[in-house]
Design a protein around this motif. Structure first.
Motif, PDB file in Angstrom:
ATOM      1  N   ALA A  22       0.832  -1.211   0.000  1.00 37.92           N
ATOM      2  CA  ALA A  22       0.000   0.000   0.000  1.00 37.92           C
ATOM      3  C   ALA A  22       0.865   1.261   0.000  1.00 37.92           C
ATOM      4  O   ALA A  22       0.544   2.243  -0.683  1.00 37.92           O
ATOM      5  N   TYR A  25       2.086   1.797  -3.526  1.00 37.86           N
ATOM      6  CA  TYR A  25       1.000   2.258  -4.390  1.00 37.86           C
ATOM      7  C   TYR A  25       0.653   3.728  -4.130  1.00 37.86           C
ATOM      8  O   TYR A  25       0.575   4.525  -5.058  1.00 37.86           O
ATOM      9  N   TYR A  26       0.416   4.058  -2.863  1.00 41.53           N
ATOM     10  CA  TYR A  26       0.019   5.434  -2.541  1.00 41.53           C
ATOM     11  C   TYR A  26       1.090   6.438  -2.945  1.00 41.53           C
ATOM     12  O   TYR A  26       0.780   7.524  -3.435  1.00 41.53           O
ATOM     13  N   ASP A  27       2.346   6.106  -2.728  1.00 41.57           N
ATOM     14  CA  ASP A  27       3.397   7.057  -3.079  1.00 41.57           C
ATOM     15  C   ASP A  27       3.525   7.188  -4.599  1.00 41.57           C
ATOM     16  O   ASP A  27       3.733   8.287  -5.110  1.00 41.57           O
ATOM     17  N   ARG A  29       1.050   6.657  -6.757  1.00 41.90           N
ATOM     18  CA  ARG A  29      -0.196   7.256  -7.263  1.00 41.90           C
ATOM     19  C   ARG A  29      -0.356   8.711  -6.847  1.00 41.90           C
ATOM     20  O   ARG A  29      -0.711   9.553  -7.649  1.00 41.90           O
ATOM     21  N   TYR A  30      -0.132   9.012  -5.570  1.00 41.17           N
ATOM     22  CA  TYR A  30      -0.448  10.326  -5.023  1.00 41.17           C
ATOM     23  C   TYR A  30       0.753  11.131  -4.531  1.00 41.17           C
ATOM     24  O   TYR A  30       0.579  12.271  -4.117  1.00 41.17           O
ATOM     25  N   ARG A  32       2.153  10.660  -1.789  1.00 37.42           N
ATOM     26  CA  ARG A  32       1.857  10.820  -0.372  1.00 37.42           C
ATOM     27  C   ARG A  32       1.721   9.439   0.250  1.00 37.42           C
ATOM     28  O   ARG A  32       1.199   8.522  -0.372  1.00 37.42           O
ATOM     29  N   ILE A  33       2.161   9.323   1.475  1.00 39.07           N
ATOM     30  CA  ILE A  33       1.982   8.087   2.233  1.00 39.07           C
ATOM     31  C   ILE A  33       1.073   8.428   3.407  1.00 39.07           C
ATOM     32  O   ILE A  33       1.458   9.222   4.275  1.00 39.07           O
ATOM     33  N   PRO A  34      -0.128   7.873   3.428  1.00 40.15           N
ATOM     34  CA  PRO A  34      -1.055   8.210   4.513  1.00 40.15           C
ATOM     35  C   PRO A  34      -0.490   7.832   5.884  1.00 40.15           C
ATOM     36  O   PRO A  34       0.124   6.780   6.049  1.00 40.15           O
TER      37      PRO A  34
END
Length: 163
Positions: A22, A25-27, A29-30, A32-34
């Protein structure tokens, strides 16, 4: 070098695998890492405390603290993202102290592979319309990809090296 017990020392790192996927993916895609992913990773580490050798805990805290201090300095100078610093710090809690040198090599290779992947993907015309922020030409480097790759590859590297 101390003997690594693959089942007990590296199993929690394998349990962290979905979080690392995850993160990548987030980094990608966005960019950013939640914070949620870092907090889930930290909670998983707390739940895993019964598996870790007690003598190893202080050293893991120390290594994670050093990584956080260096990362925070990098964040202060805008060299690293805050999410990268947090998830790398959490990841270091899962790395057996006896395999830190291996992790350093795996992480270095992951950084090179991550940069090569992102730079190559940015040049592929078919990906020009993919709405991934990290693929835009002026975006920075999503280090979460390399952090995730290193965390995922570390158990394999240790197994190959130490059987």
């Amino acid at each position: 070098m101390a003997v690594v017990h693959l089942n007990s020392d590296l199993a929690p790192l394998l349990w962290l695998s979905p979080i690392l996927v995850a993160v990548g993916y987030y980094d990608l895609r966005y960019m950013r890492i939640p914070n949620t992913l870092s907090l889930i990773g930290l909670a998983l580490w707390v739940l895993s405390l019964v598996v870790f050798p007690p003598a190893d805990l202080f050293a893991r805290f120390a290594v994670a603290g050093i990584v956080f201090a260096i990362g925070f300095t990098g964040f202060f100078f805008r060299l690293l993202g805050g999410g990268d610093v947090k998830i790398l710090t959490v990841l270091m809690l899962f790395i057996p102290v006896s395999t830190l040198a291996v992790f350093g090599n795996v992480f270095s290779a992951s950084l090179v592979l991550g940069v090569a992947f992102v730079l190559t993907a940015r040049r592929v015309p078919a990906l020009a319309h993919v709405p991934f922020k990290s693929l835009s030409p002026n975006a920075g480097f999503p280090m979460g990809i390399s952090i995730a790759m290193a965390g995922l590859a570390h158990p394999l590297a240790v197994t190959l090296l130490f059987g």
